[in-house]
Design a protein around this motif. Structure first.
Motif, PDB file in Angstrom:
ATOM      1  N   TRP A   1       6.732   3.391  -3.626  1.00 32.35           N
ATOM      2  CA  TRP A   1       5.591   2.487  -3.502  1.00 32.35           C
ATOM      3  C   TRP A   1       5.948   1.076  -3.055  1.00 32.35           C
ATOM      4  O   TRP A   1       5.042   0.264  -2.833  1.00 32.35           O
ATOM      5  CB  TRP A   1       4.844   2.394  -4.835  1.00 32.35           C
ATOM      6  CG  TRP A   1       4.465   3.708  -5.422  1.00 32.35           C
ATOM      7  CD1 TRP A   1       4.863   4.213  -6.628  1.00 32.35           C
ATOM      8  CD2 TRP A   1       3.610   4.704  -4.850  1.00 32.35           C
ATOM      9  NE1 TRP A   1       4.312   5.456  -6.843  1.00 32.35           N
ATOM     10  CE2 TRP A   1       3.534   5.787  -5.768  1.00 32.35           C
ATOM     11  CE3 TRP A   1       2.894   4.796  -3.658  1.00 32.35           C
ATOM     12  CZ2 TRP A   1       2.780   6.931  -5.517  1.00 32.35           C
ATOM     13  CZ3 TRP A   1       2.153   5.942  -3.404  1.00 32.35           C
ATOM     14  CH2 TRP A   1       2.094   6.992  -4.331  1.00 32.35           C
ATOM     15  N   GLY A   2       7.221   0.748  -2.948  1.00 32.26           N
ATOM     16  CA  GLY A   2       7.572  -0.625  -2.652  1.00 32.26           C
ATOM     17  C   GLY A   2       7.728  -1.433  -3.930  1.00 32.26           C
ATOM     18  O   GLY A   2       7.912  -0.887  -5.019  1.00 32.26           O
ATOM     19  N   GLN A   3       7.629  -2.725  -3.818  1.00 31.62           N
ATOM     20  CA  GLN A   3       7.934  -3.615  -4.942  1.00 31.62           C
ATOM     21  C   GLN A   3       6.815  -3.736  -5.967  1.00 31.62           C
ATOM     22  O   GLN A   3       7.056  -4.151  -7.092  1.00 31.62           O
ATOM     23  CB  GLN A   3       8.280  -5.017  -4.419  1.00 31.62           C
ATOM     24  CG  GLN A   3       9.501  -5.061  -3.512  1.00 31.62           C
ATOM     25  CD  GLN A   3      10.784  -4.737  -4.247  1.00 31.62           C
ATOM     26  OE1 GLN A   3      10.950  -5.054  -5.430  1.00 31.62           O
ATOM     27  NE2 GLN A   3      11.715  -4.072  -3.546  1.00 31.62           N
ATOM     28  N   LYS A   4       5.594  -3.372  -5.592  1.00 35.92           N
ATOM     29  CA  LYS A   4       4.497  -3.547  -6.543  1.00 35.92           C
ATOM     30  C   LYS A   4       3.325  -2.619  -6.251  1.00 35.92           C
ATOM     31  O   LYS A   4       3.154  -2.135  -5.131  1.00 35.92           O
ATOM     32  CB  LYS A   4       4.014  -4.995  -6.548  1.00 35.92           C
ATOM     33  CG  LYS A   4       3.702  -5.568  -5.187  1.00 35.92           C
ATOM     34  CD  LYS A   4       3.488  -7.074  -5.291  1.00 35.92           C
ATOM     35  CE  LYS A   4       3.586  -7.754  -3.935  1.00 35.92           C
ATOM     36  NZ  LYS A   4       3.482  -9.210  -4.042  1.00 35.92           N
ATOM     37  N   ILE A   5       2.560  -2.387  -7.283  1.00 38.34           N
ATOM     38  CA  ILE A   5       1.290  -1.685  -7.178  1.00 38.34           C
ATOM     39  C   ILE A   5       0.248  -2.523  -7.909  1.00 38.34           C
ATOM     40  O   ILE A   5       0.583  -3.545  -8.534  1.00 38.34           O
ATOM     41  CB  ILE A   5       1.353  -0.255  -7.769  1.00 38.34           C
ATOM     42  CG1 ILE A   5       1.768  -0.302  -9.251  1.00 38.34           C
ATOM     43  CG2 ILE A   5       2.295   0.620  -6.962  1.00 38.34           C
ATOM     44  CD1 ILE A   5       1.728   1.058  -9.933  1.00 38.34           C
ATOM     45  N   TYR A   6      -1.008  -2.109  -7.837  1.00 35.99           N
ATOM     46  CA  TYR A   6      -2.087  -2.910  -8.401  1.00 35.99           C
ATOM     47  C   TYR A   6      -2.969  -2.050  -9.300  1.00 35.99           C
ATOM     48  O   TYR A   6      -3.202  -0.874  -9.024  1.00 35.99           O
ATOM     49  CB  TYR A   6      -2.933  -3.522  -7.279  1.00 35.99           C
ATOM     50  CG  TYR A   6      -2.111  -4.311  -6.286  1.00 35.99           C
ATOM     51  CD1 TYR A   6      -1.834  -5.655  -6.492  1.00 35.99           C
ATOM     52  CD2 TYR A   6      -1.596  -3.685  -5.141  1.00 35.99           C
ATOM     53  CE1 TYR A   6      -1.064  -6.380  -5.583  1.00 35.99           C
ATOM     54  CE2 TYR A   6      -0.829  -4.397  -4.224  1.00 35.99           C
ATOM     55  CZ  TYR A   6      -0.562  -5.743  -4.456  1.00 35.99           C
ATOM     56  OH  TYR A   6       0.206  -6.443  -3.565  1.00 35.99           O
ATOM     57  N   ARG A   7      -3.443  -2.667 -10.372  1.00 36.12           N
ATOM     58  CA  ARG A   7      -4.393  -1.981 -11.257  1.00 36.12           C
ATOM     59  C   ARG A   7      -5.713  -2.742 -11.252  1.00 36.12           C
ATOM     60  O   ARG A   7      -5.768  -3.921 -11.606  1.00 36.12           O
ATOM     61  CB  ARG A   7      -3.853  -1.874 -12.676  1.00 36.12           C
ATOM     62  CG  ARG A   7      -4.847  -1.207 -13.631  1.00 36.12           C
ATOM     63  CD  ARG A   7      -4.233  -0.825 -14.974  1.00 36.12           C
ATOM     64  NE  ARG A   7      -3.841  -1.974 -15.764  1.00 36.12           N
ATOM     65  CZ  ARG A   7      -3.401  -1.901 -17.033  1.00 36.12           C
ATOM     66  NH1 ARG A   7      -3.295  -0.710 -17.620  1.00 36.12           N
ATOM     67  NH2 ARG A   7      -3.051  -2.980 -17.687  1.00 36.12           N
ATOM     68  N   LEU A   8      -6.754  -2.049 -10.830  1.00 41.58           N
ATOM     69  CA  LEU A   8      -8.101  -2.601 -10.887  1.00 41.58           C
ATOM     70  C   LEU A   8      -8.732  -2.142 -12.195  1.00 41.58           C
ATOM     71  O   LEU A   8      -8.763  -0.941 -12.488  1.00 41.58           O
ATOM     72  CB  LEU A   8      -8.961  -2.107  -9.719  1.00 41.58           C
ATOM     73  CG  LEU A   8      -8.553  -2.521  -8.303  1.00 41.58           C
ATOM     74  CD1 LEU A   8      -7.440  -1.624  -7.782  1.00 41.58           C
ATOM     75  CD2 LEU A   8      -9.775  -2.445  -7.372  1.00 41.58           C
ATOM     76  N   SER A   9      -9.239  -3.087 -12.981  1.00 38.33           N
ATOM     77  CA  SER A   9      -9.874  -2.767 -14.262  1.00 38.33           C
ATOM     78  C   SER A   9     -11.316  -3.253 -14.240  1.00 38.33           C
ATOM     79  O   SER A   9     -11.578  -4.446 -14.026  1.00 38.33           O
ATOM     80  CB  SER A   9      -9.124  -3.423 -15.422  1.00 38.33           C
ATOM     81  OG  SER A   9      -7.807  -2.930 -15.516  1.00 38.33           O
ATOM     82  N   PHE A  10     -12.243  -2.319 -14.438  1.00 41.94           N
ATOM     83  CA  PHE A  10     -13.663  -2.635 -14.470  1.00 41.94           C
ATOM     84  C   PHE A  10     -14.131  -2.612 -15.926  1.00 41.94           C
ATOM     85  O   PHE A  10     -13.969  -1.601 -16.628  1.00 41.94           O
ATOM     86  CB  PHE A  10     -14.457  -1.640 -13.631  1.00 41.94           C
ATOM     87  CG  PHE A  10     -14.173  -1.765 -12.158  1.00 41.94           C
ATOM     88  CD1 PHE A  10     -14.935  -2.605 -11.363  1.00 41.94           C
ATOM     89  CD2 PHE A  10     -13.126  -1.058 -11.582  1.00 41.94           C
ATOM     90  CE1 PHE A  10     -14.670  -2.735 -10.010  1.00 41.94           C
ATOM     91  CE2 PHE A  10     -12.852  -1.181 -10.229  1.00 41.94           C
ATOM     92  CZ  PHE A  10     -13.621  -2.027  -9.434  1.00 41.94           C
TER      93      PHE A  10
END
Length: 660
Positions: free
Chosen positions: A630-639
């Protein structure tokens, strides 16, 4: 390259502690199909000394002929690797490096040295088989001899199976595991293919090969029935069973000439391997995921093909629907290129063994599997496997047929595995463009489990957008009671809700219920209640998660996700989480865009900002395996729901921008 991918898979698998699988599911009822033993009993097949000798002679001739028929470009590649190995200095495998696993958990020093030995020896052998040049023989003998003199063919983590536990190998007890069984087959293959050449150098070499194979592998295999992976004492088994049994059986056929011993070995191998097949669901789904398929069903097909050949067609399973389904599973999980569905510990990028896939196609007369195997061979730049010499030989036999197979898309518009509870669907049938959706139900006690009931993946034009982070580098914690302390094993770091501050729990009882699925040319609908995946403190009575993939005119390339829930109380923060590989930007209230590596938007997400507020968290990755994916980072979207009402409904619409 295939060698890299399979080596990675191999060491991913061996890092797994036995604890998780030899205890989980023990005593559960499984279907007593016993396909292998039933066929053996029905045919009455038994080894004949004369027939076995003829088979060995013809098989060796076939291998040599097919190797000589490989394209010059392929042969040049392997000759160059063999020439480089001529100057290889065989590394010492010290006792202290072996003890590092016991002392501090470090296994890299020993295993890397062992891997270099094994791969260098294989390269030399392949070079000798291609060129028939004797210049490789001195180094082959050197490498073969150091392996024959190793105290154990097993690695420190697996030697933990001995009664003394993790320590130096106990000379009073032979352990059979993944690496020792594969080492045995490699040595047996060398002895089989280069017997005359080794005999000319010294007859002691072949004598030593046979003795070590007997003492380290065949005799202890016949004497013991307590290894968990055998499944002979009602243990739950996994890919270890198919991998080891296949390697042991072929080792016996190549190195043993006594029919009575081989008949006894065959019965035990078939009896044990039936335990592996018996545990499989009718849909052929591999709960360990596509990354493990090559060393599970992909190994099983090698055993089936080998015994079909040795028996001159008597042992034949070509009409067996389950075994066929175990093969076709692999292309149903394919997304695009080397991307595959990666629920649980499966890796998102993998190239399954092309020869195994193709062999499934040949055995079951399935053109889709043959075409997919040929596609994978091309994806792997026509490289043959090198970790397992028998895989190299078997792939050589069908290489030209694979390389000349006309390719066409093998992209099922949708697939449903009702037992495994995994669904895949495409917005553009037969195409890798558009949206690809994968959804899982199941329970939280599957092999290589993550707490992820109701999780899903969403790819746009063959590239990841909504992802499963997968598994990092295995450590001592990975298969211990502390497994679910790891962030990537937790439901809060999957595309699942956190309910009243509570994540899902591990265990068979934590599962999806009320499964519903229907599909046609215009629409795929999937829904399930995931409330039972959470412990009582979550205070959730119902959480119906529904997916609709629209692919009809006017709505092509959209996924609608509906969260319909009912809580018994409101006692903590509730979140609906999504993990993404893409850079994220909320371009306006209620609309989020996902951007690819080229900073181009590939997917939009719409939600109701009146009912939910959005926060985005950046997860910096520090594990090399995850970084490679995935590379250096991923993201978490929280609703976060703005209302504390006990009943609620939230909707999300995902749209493939490229379909506009």
């Amino acid at each position: 390259m295939f060698i890299v991918r399979i080596t990675v898979i191999r060491f991913i698998c061996i890092l797994a502690c036995v604890f998780l699988w030899c205890t989980a599911g023990a005593g559960q009822k499984v279907a007593q199909r016993n396909f292998l033993m039933s066929k053996l009993d029905a045919t009455g097949f038994s080894f004949s000394q004369i027939d076995l000798k003829k088979w060995k002679e013809s098989q060796k001739d076939l291998y040599l002929k097919k190797i000589m028929g490989l394209p010059d470009s392929i042969k040049s590649y392997y000759i160059a690797k063999a020439d480089a190995a001529l100057s290889f200095d065989w590394p010492t495998l010290s006792a202290y490096s072996y003890l590092q696993y016991k002392r501090n958990g470090n296994r890299i020093i020993y295993e890397r040295a062992l891997e270099k030995r094994a791969l260098s020896l294989n390269s030399l052998v392949i070079g000798a088989l291609i060129t028939r040049d004797k210049k490789y023989l001195p180094q082959i003998v050197n490498g073969l001899w150091v392996m024959l003199e190793q105290s154990s063919w097993e690695i420190p983590a697996i030697i933990d199976l001995q009664k003394l536990g993790a320590d130096l190998p106990d000379p009073r007890e032979q352990i059979i595991g993944l690496i020792s069984a594969e080492t045995a087959l490699n040595i047996a293959t060398i002895g089989f293919m280069l017997y005359d050449e080794l005999e000319e150098i010294s007859p002691v070499i072949n004598i030593r090969i046979k003795k070590e194979l007997q003492d380290r592998m065949l005799i202890p295999y016949m004497r013991r029935s307590d290894f968990w992976w055998m499944g002979l004492k009602n243990q739950n088994v996994n890919n270890w069973n198919a991998w080891i049994n296949t390697n042991v059986m072929i080792t016996g056929v190549l190195s043993e000439s006594a029919p009575d011993k081989l008949n006894q070995l065959l019965k035990k191998v078939f009896n044990s391997t039936d335990k592996f097949i018996n545990q499989y669901p009718e849909d052929g789904g591999c709960d360990e995921g596509p990354a493990y398929w090559s060393i599970a069903s992909g190994k099983l097909i090698t055993l089936l093909k080998f015994m079909n050949s040795v028996s001159e067609g008597e042992l034949n399973w070509k009409s067996n629907l389950l075994l066929h389904a175990m093969g076709s599973y692999i292309y149903k999980m394919h997304i695009d290129g080397d991307y595959f569905v990666n629920f649980a510990d499966a890796a998102p990028k993998v190239i399954p063994n092309p020869g195994s896939v193709f062999e499934f196609g040949k055995m079951f007369e399935d053109d889709s599997l043959k075409i997919f195997g040929a596609y994978l061979l091309g994806l792997n730049k026509n490289r043959l496997p090198e970790v397992n010499l028998m895989d190299f030989l078997e792939t050589s036999v069908k290489f030209n047929e694979m390389a000349t197979t006309k390719l066409r898309p093998v992209s099922p518009d949708h697939a449903f595995l009702p037992n495994l509870e995994v669904w895949t669907a495409r917005s553009r049938p037969g195409s890798d463009s558009g949206l690809f959706l994968a959804v899982e139900g199941g329970n939280n006690n599957q092999s290589h489990n993550h707490n992820d009931v109701g999780n899903f993946l969403l790819y746009a034009d063959g590239r990841p957008v909504i992802i499963d982070a997968g598994v990092g580098t295995y450590t001592a914690i990975s298969f211990s009671k502390r497994r679910y302390e790891l962030w990537n094993m937790q439901s809060g770091w999957h595309n699942c809700p956190v309910i009243n501050g509570t994540m899902q729990k591990d265990g068979q009882q934590f599962k999806a219920t009320e499964i519903f699925y229907t599909g046609d040319k215009r629409q795929i609908r999937i829904s399930m209640d995931i409330s039972k995946a959470y412990p009582a403190k979550a205070g959730v009575k119902k959480w119906q998660r529904s997916f609709v993939l629209n692919r009809g005119t006017g709505n092509k390339g959209t996924v609608l996700l509906n969260e319909n829930y009912e809580l018994t109380e409101w006692g903590g923060e509730t979140l609906i989480n999504f993990l993404s590989y893409c850079t994220i930007k909320e371009v306006k209230k209620g609309e989020v865009l996902f951007y690819n590596e080229a900073a181009l938007p590939v997917l939009s997400m719409n939600y109701d900002p009146i009912k939910m507020r959005l926060s985005v968290e950046t997860k910096t990755l520090d594990d090399p395996k995850m970084i490679s994916n995935w590379g250096q980072k991923i993201y978490r979207l929280s609703f976060v729901p703005r209302s504390n009402a006990l009943k609620g409904n939230h909707k999300f619409e995902f749209k493939n921008i490229s379909t506009d």
